[in-house]
Design an enzyme around this catalytic site. Structure first.
Site, PDB file in Angstrom:
ATOM      1  N   ASN A   1       0.830  -1.203   0.000  1.00 38.38           N
ATOM      2  CA  ASN A   1       0.000   0.000   0.000  1.00 38.38           C
ATOM      3  C   ASN A   1       0.868   1.257   0.000  1.00 38.38           C
ATOM      4  O   ASN A   1       0.595   2.219   0.737  1.00 38.38           O
ATOM      5  CB  ASN A   1      -0.950  -0.012   1.195  1.00 38.38           C
ATOM      6  CG  ASN A   1      -2.284   0.653   0.885  1.00 38.38           C
ATOM      7  OD1 ASN A   1      -2.534   1.055  -0.240  1.00 38.38           O
ATOM      8  ND2 ASN A   1      -3.125   0.786   1.902  1.00 38.38           N
TER       9      ASN A   1
ATOM     10  N   HIS B   1     -10.628   3.672   7.545  1.00 33.85           N
ATOM     11  CA  HIS B   1     -11.075   2.316   7.217  1.00 33.85           C
ATOM     12  C   HIS B   1     -12.526   2.090   7.652  1.00 33.85           C
ATOM     13  O   HIS B   1     -13.248   1.322   7.017  1.00 33.85           O
ATOM     14  CB  HIS B   1     -10.168   1.280   7.872  1.00 33.85           C
ATOM     15  CG  HIS B   1      -8.873   1.063   7.148  1.00 33.85           C
ATOM     16  ND1 HIS B   1      -7.772   1.878   7.309  1.00 33.85           N
ATOM     17  CD2 HIS B   1      -8.512   0.126   6.243  1.00 33.85           C
ATOM     18  CE1 HIS B   1      -6.779   1.451   6.542  1.00 33.85           C
ATOM     19  NE2 HIS B   1      -7.201   0.393   5.875  1.00 33.85           N
TER      20      HIS B   1
END
Length: 248
Positions: free
Chosen positions: A108, A144
């Protein structure tokens, strides 16, 4: 096509092994009835398998960007064309690093770079790097979602990363530990590092994947909160190790 092939390999590994290492197993009576060592090793293997799902997506997406031309990044000093403008995964680093920080920096990549640039650095007004790090990780947790599992995951990341940095500094400053790191016994140390590394990479991933406190609390209770105990103990004992191993 190389990145596509690599992504397909990671996806195949995930497809083959994920049915045998499903997070739903954590919540079964069978898992809770297993010996402590088995429960820990299952978390280690599950973490390795579950991350291949994300690795495959990142690598295949990178391949798509390369084929579409979005991945072109000019030429290097030797005149070779670079296609890493959209690179989001360092697979070799992911597979070989024995460090938590190494694993975090291996995947990521673009999101991590964006958060460092637009969140962490803009918190300089706090005047404290630790506070900036905590705030950045809390931002990532909320980004998230609002499940408690995300907060537990990123708070554990903060603890693990800071303990690891202290340990790295200790190894660098201690002649005895430096000799051990450069000795013929290092391969054995590396194997031990990898075991601890992947066990406690899986530990914060449990709440990340189970989301709600009733689920991750059940799993953490079954392994006696060993990750919290291990890293809090390491944090408390580190000053004494430094006094014993680092010459004045």
């Amino acid at each position: 096509m190389q990145r596509f092939g690599l992504g397909l390999l990671c996806l195949t590994i995930y497809a083959i092994f994920s049915p045998h290492y499903a997070e739903s197993y954590f919540l079964t009576d069978e898992y809770e009835a297993q010996p402590f060592w088995y429960r820990c090793v299952f978390i280690l293997l599950w973490a390795k398998v579950i991350l291949y799902k994300y690795v495959s997506c990142w690598v295949i997406a990178e391949g798509v960007c390369i084929l579409s031309g979005l991945g072109y990044n000019g030429v290097d000093q030797n005149g070779n064309h670079q296609w890493d403008a959209c690179a989001n995964m360092k697979v070799w680093l992911f597979e070989t690093t024995p460090l938590f920080t190494g694993t975090i920096s291996s995947f990521n990549i673009n999101t991590n770079a964006w958060v460092a640039r637009h969140v962490f650095k803009r918190l300089r007004f706090l005047g404290n790097k630790i506070l900036s790090q905590v705030a950045t990780l809390m931002f990532l947790a909320i980004w998230h979602g609002l499940h408690s599992g995300y907060i537990i995951c990123f708070s554990m990341e903060f603890i693990i990363v800071n303990v690891e940095k202290q340990l790295q500094a200790l190894v660098k400053d201690s002649p005895a530990l430096t000799r051990l790191a450069n000795s013929p016994f290092y391969p054995l140390v590396y194997v031990l590092q990898q075991f601890v590394h992947w066990l406690f990479m899986g530990y914060p991933l449990v709440p990340f994947c189970l989301f709600t406190y009733d689920k991750w609390l059940k799993v953490y209770s079954s392994i006696y909160f060993c990750g919290h105990l291990f890293f809090f103990a390491a944090y408390l004992v580190m000053p004494y190790l430094r006094k014993a191993l680092v010459p004045r």
